[in-house]
Enzyme design. Structure first.
Site, PDB file in Angstrom:
ATOM      1  CG  HIS A 164     -10.013 -14.490  12.298  1.00  0.00           C
ATOM      2  ND1 HIS A 164     -11.463 -14.428  12.266  1.00  0.00           N
ATOM      3  CD2 HIS A 164     -10.653 -13.322  13.457  1.00  0.00           C
ATOM      4  CE1 HIS A 164     -12.246 -13.070  12.387  1.00  0.00           C
ATOM      5  NE2 HIS A 164     -11.838 -12.641  13.208  1.00  0.00           N
ATOM      6  CE1 TYR A 213     -11.286 -21.457   5.491  1.00  0.00           C
ATOM      7  CE2 TYR A 213      -9.692 -20.300   7.185  1.00  0.00           C
ATOM      8  CZ  TYR A 213     -10.741 -19.807   6.413  1.00  0.00           C
ATOM      9  OH  TYR A 213     -11.624 -19.141   6.348  1.00  0.00           O
ATOM     10  CE  LYS A 258      -6.580 -22.411   1.132  1.00  0.00           C
ATOM     11  NZ  LYS A 258      -5.545 -22.072   2.031  1.00  0.00           N
ATOM     12  CE1 TYR A 291     -15.109 -20.738   5.942  1.00  0.00           C
ATOM     13  CE2 TYR A 291     -16.007 -21.019   4.319  1.00  0.00           C
ATOM     14  CZ  TYR A 291     -14.753 -20.272   5.712  1.00  0.00           C
ATOM     15  OH  TYR A 291     -14.060 -19.324   4.291  1.00  0.00           O
ATOM     16  N   PRO A 346     -14.764 -19.640  -4.374  1.00  0.00           N
ATOM     17  CG  PRO A 346     -16.479 -17.531  -3.749  1.00  0.00           C
ATOM     18  CD  PRO A 346     -16.298 -18.706  -4.720  1.00  0.00           C
TER      19      PRO A 346
HETATM   20  P1  FAD Z   1      -7.477  -9.240 -10.218  1.00  0.00           P
HETATM   21  O1  FAD Z   1      -7.482  -8.239  -8.363  1.00  0.00           O
HETATM   22  O2  FAD Z   1      -8.099  -9.437 -10.917  1.00  0.00           O
HETATM   23  O3  FAD Z   1      -6.460  -7.579 -11.185  1.00  0.00           O
HETATM   24  C1  FAD Z   1      -6.392  -7.864 -12.095  1.00  0.00           C
HETATM   25  C2  FAD Z   1      -6.321  -6.597 -12.851  1.00  0.00           C
HETATM   26  O4  FAD Z   1      -5.720  -6.946 -13.734  1.00  0.00           O
HETATM   27  C3  FAD Z   1      -7.626  -5.463 -12.434  1.00  0.00           C
HETATM   28  O5  FAD Z   1      -7.287  -4.563 -12.098  1.00  0.00           O
HETATM   29  C4  FAD Z   1      -7.853  -5.672 -14.354  1.00  0.00           C
HETATM   30  O6  FAD Z   1      -8.781  -4.027 -14.081  1.00  0.00           O
HETATM   31  C5  FAD Z   1      -6.792  -5.273 -14.417  1.00  0.00           C
HETATM   32  N1  FAD Z   1      -6.561  -5.587 -16.305  1.00  0.00           N
HETATM   33  C6  FAD Z   1      -7.897  -6.348 -16.360  1.00  0.00           C
HETATM   34  N2  FAD Z   1      -7.524  -6.348 -18.405  1.00  0.00           N
HETATM   35  C7  FAD Z   1      -6.491  -5.114 -18.587  1.00  0.00           C
HETATM   36  C8  FAD Z   1      -6.033  -5.059 -19.953  1.00  0.00           C
HETATM   37  N3  FAD Z   1      -6.366  -5.170 -20.702  1.00  0.00           N
HETATM   38  N4  FAD Z   1      -5.407  -4.031 -19.712  1.00  0.00           N
HETATM   39  C9  FAD Z   1      -4.741  -3.554 -17.845  1.00  0.00           C
HETATM   40  N5  FAD Z   1      -5.298  -3.824 -17.494  1.00  0.00           N
HETATM   41  C10 FAD Z   1      -6.561  -4.891 -17.193  1.00  0.00           C
HETATM   42  N6  FAD Z   1     -11.430 -14.475  -3.515  1.00  0.00           N
HETATM   43  C11 FAD Z   1     -10.656 -14.893  -1.998  1.00  0.00           C
HETATM   44  O7  FAD Z   1      -9.758 -15.551  -1.647  1.00  0.00           O
HETATM   45  N7  FAD Z   1     -12.053 -14.657  -1.161  1.00  0.00           N
HETATM   46  C12 FAD Z   1     -13.411 -14.024  -1.883  1.00  0.00           C
HETATM   47  O8  FAD Z   1     -14.494 -13.964  -1.149  1.00  0.00           O
HETATM   48  C13 FAD Z   1     -13.159 -13.740  -3.076  1.00  0.00           C
HETATM   49  N8  FAD Z   1     -13.897 -12.483  -3.839  1.00  0.00           N
HETATM   50  C14 FAD Z   1     -14.297 -12.731  -4.665  1.00  0.00           C
HETATM   51  C15 FAD Z   1     -15.092 -12.225  -5.319  1.00  0.00           C
HETATM   52  C16 FAD Z   1     -15.727 -11.413  -6.677  1.00  0.00           C
HETATM   53  C17 FAD Z   1     -15.928 -10.317  -7.231  1.00  0.00           C
HETATM   54  C18 FAD Z   1     -13.986 -11.752  -7.825  1.00  0.00           C
HETATM   55  C19 FAD Z   1     -14.663 -11.340  -8.860  1.00  0.00           C
HETATM   56  C20 FAD Z   1     -13.309 -12.767  -7.224  1.00  0.00           C
HETATM   57  C21 FAD Z   1     -12.614 -12.591  -6.059  1.00  0.00           C
HETATM   58  N9  FAD Z   1     -12.246 -13.724  -5.026  1.00  0.00           N
HETATM   59  C22 FAD Z   1     -11.925 -13.317  -4.179  1.00  0.00           C
HETATM   60  C23 FAD Z   1     -11.198 -13.781  -5.759  1.00  0.00           C
HETATM   61  C24 FAD Z   1      -9.187 -12.635  -5.923  1.00  0.00           C
HETATM   62  O9  FAD Z   1     -10.034 -10.997  -5.451  1.00  0.00           O
HETATM   63  C25 FAD Z   1      -8.880 -12.496  -7.022  1.00  0.00           C
HETATM   64  O10 FAD Z   1      -8.608 -13.874  -6.904  1.00  0.00           O
HETATM   65  C26 FAD Z   1      -7.379 -11.986  -7.163  1.00  0.00           C
HETATM   66  O11 FAD Z   1      -7.991 -10.308  -7.029  1.00  0.00           O
HETATM   67  C27 FAD Z   1      -6.796 -11.686  -7.897  1.00  0.00           C
HETATM   68  O12 FAD Z   1      -5.705 -10.732  -8.272  1.00  0.00           O
HETATM   69  P2  FAD Z   1      -5.390 -10.962  -8.946  1.00  0.00           P
HETATM   70  O13 FAD Z   1      -4.500  -9.643  -9.068  1.00  0.00           O
HETATM   71  O14 FAD Z   1      -4.640 -11.813 -10.085  1.00  0.00           O
HETATM   72  O15 FAD Z   1      -6.151 -10.378 -10.300  1.00  0.00           O
HETATM   73  C1  DHB Z   2     -13.871 -14.373   3.004  1.00  0.00           C
HETATM   74  C2  DHB Z   2     -14.167 -15.078   1.732  1.00  0.00           C
HETATM   75  C3  DHB Z   2     -13.623 -15.964   1.596  1.00  0.00           C
HETATM   76  O1  DHB Z   2     -14.202 -16.966   0.380  1.00  0.00           O
HETATM   77  C4  DHB Z   2     -13.858 -16.643   2.752  1.00  0.00           C
HETATM   78  O2  DHB Z   2     -13.815 -18.516   2.134  1.00  0.00           O
HETATM   79  C5  DHB Z   2     -13.435 -16.593   3.301  1.00  0.00           C
HETATM   80  C6  DHB Z   2     -13.634 -15.255   3.806  1.00  0.00           C
HETATM   81  C7  DHB Z   2     -14.210 -13.503   2.961  1.00  0.00           C
HETATM   82  O3  DHB Z   2     -14.520 -12.102   2.037  1.00  0.00           O
HETATM   83  O4  DHB Z   2     -13.763 -12.655   4.339  1.00  0.00           O
END
Ligand code: FAD
Ligand code: DHB
Length: 396
Positions: free
Chosen positions: A74, A387, A299, A204, A295
């Site tokens: 995009h 962005y 980021k 948005y 969200p």
């Molecule tokens: P995570 O993806 O949280 O991974 C951490 C992992 O550690 C998990 O698999 C967990 O099960 C594991 N874990 C936890 N505790 C333990 C333990 N004690 N022992 C072993 N394993 C463990 N970001 C966006 O940019 N856009 C979005 O639309 C968006 N939507 C989101 C929706 C939700 C519901 C959530 C929770 C987050 C969202 N985010 C979004 C944020 C984005 O998904 C996260 O920033 C991203 O997943 C971060 O990755 P990570 O690997 O740091 O953490």
């Molecule tokens: C998505 C989520 C967001 O928060 C955003 O700003 C843009 C895209 C997504 O889930 O695709």
């Protein structure tokens, strides 16, 4: 059972998996332990939008094949307010930068497949994860595997990639970690629907009745979000009500929102949270374990992948070359990028969501800012630059 490795990684989210992959490219051994099942990790619906630098990194480290085939590039977004839809052309504003829609679920699948194909140690469904001996040069990871066997792994560094609810941040010495945080008085209700997106690029929308976002996962699957109150009950949102509210908030004359079967719906609270420092001796935090952004602006995932890109280089210098300088710089360098993204996410969130308060001051400021962003090239460029990703990622 006792064993040893160079880096023990807690968490098989995008941060932990990518770190393990990057370390392997530098010849550094790691183990990844994850308390959920592989199927759960591969299906967990979260982010979907990648900055230009994130896609370039994934491509550069051999993880771009499916993303390049299936991802949707995009070159801009739509910003909607006061009943009008405006386009921001990122490619024009930033000299060619873009973003890619490619779901976090797919990145996690690609990473797990690549790690297992390379023979990596990746343990799902572990329990009672602990990190210990953190004041020593060879700390310890303990966990119980899916079959019930307790393990101790001696290592040279631990990466806490265990998300916001993980154990690593709280394992740092008491009093070391400082937290800066902000709550928001609303949440997002997100749906996944089997219907082609009704838009070519993300919309948005700031609406008097609350924010709405139309994003997508593929050419056949739409993802949409609605601002709801912080304590909203999902039971109050049957599918018909969700589509009606999306049509109401996203509607502009001459445009139709296509609906379809909703395959997933969930409510996500909004929070800004930054823990610092992101390191204590040989324990390094990365991704959501150290910081959370609301969200809006997408980021969270990009920050998590950027953290581990810097961390992989730092650990390589420390463990392979005996040079501690990049590891010493890791926390400060990451926090600079984290705070930039924290500001941007807070700004986007504040500009687009309706605050539950009666006064006109906040809404008028939002509209003034939205008019400015859609009429001034300088203001639009600020949004576009943040962005698409302001800080380049270096992976030599
Ligand atoms: P995570 O993806 O949280 O991974 C951490 C992992 O550690 C998990 O698999 C967990 O099960 C594991 N874990 C936890 N505790 C333990 C333990 N004690 N022992 C072993 N394993 C463990 N970001 C966006 O940019 N856009 C979005 O639309 C968006 N939507 C989101 C929706 C939700 C519901 C959530 C929770 C987050 C969202 N985010 C979004 C944020 C984005 O998904 C996260 O920033 C991203 O997943 C971060 O990755 P990570 O690997 O740091 O953490
Ligand atoms: C998505 C989520 C967001 O928060 C955003 O700003 C843009 C895209 C997504 O889930 O695709």
């Amino acid at each position: 059972m006792t064993a040893s490795t160079q880096v023990a990684i807690v968490g098989a989210g995008p941060a932990g998996l990518l770190l393990s992959h990057l370390l392997a490219l530098r010849g550094i051994d790691s183990i990844v332990v994850e308390n959920r099942s592989r199927a759960y990790c591969e299906a967990r619906q979260r982010a979907g939008l990648l900055e230009a630098g994130t896609t370039e990194l994934l491509r550069g480290v051999g993880l771009g094949q499916r993303m390049d085939a299936e991802g949707l590039e995009h070159g801009g977004i739509y910003l909607q307010f006061a009943g009008e839809r405006h386009h921001l052309d990122f490619k024009d504003l930033t000299g060619g930068r873009w973003v890619t829609i490619y779901a976090q679920t797919e990145i996690v699948k690609d990473l797990i497949q690549a790690r297992l194909a390379a023979g990596a140690q990746l343990e799902f469904e572990v329990s009672d994860t602990e990190v210990a001996d953190l004041d020593q040069d060879r700390p310890l990871l303990r966990y119980t595997d899916a079959a019930g066997t307790r393990h101790e792994v001696r290592c040279e560094a631990i990466a806490g990639c265990d998300g916001f609810h993980g154990i690593c941040r709280d394992s740092m010495p008491p009093g070391l970690v400082q937290v800066a945080e902000r709550g928001y008085p609303y949440s997002w209700l997100g749906i996944l629907a089997t219907v082609p997106p009704s838009t070519d690029e993300l919309i948005y929308a700031r609406h008097e009745d609350g924010f709405a976002l139309h994003t997508m996962r593929t050419r056949q699957v739409s993802r949409l979000y609605l601002q709801v109150s912080a304590d909203e009950d999902i039971e109050r949102w049957p599918d018909d009500r969700i589509w009606a509210e999306l049509r109401h908030r996203l509607g502009v004359p001459g445009w139709q929102l296509k609906d379809g079967p909703i395959t997933e719906k969930a409510i996500t609270p909004m929070r800004s949270f930054v823990a610092s420092p992101m390191r204590y001796r040989r324990l390094f935090l990365a991704g959501d374990a150290a910081h959370i952004v609301p969200p809006t602006g997408a980021k969270g995932l990009n920050l998590a992948m950027a953290d581990v890109t810097v961390l992989a280089t730092a650990l390589t210098s420390l463990l392979r070359d005996g040079d501690p300088a990049p590891a010493d710089a890791y926390s400060d360098a990451s926090l600079r990028r984290v705070w930039r993204a924290t500001h941007f996410s807070w700004w986007m969130t504040s500009m687009l969501h309706v605050d539950p308060g009666p006064d006109r001051f906040g809404p008028e400021l939002q509209l003034a800012q939205l008019r400015y962003v859609t009429s001034s090239r300088a203001a639009a460029t600020t949004l576009a630059e943040n962005y698409t990703g302001y800080y380049p990622l270096h992976w030599p």
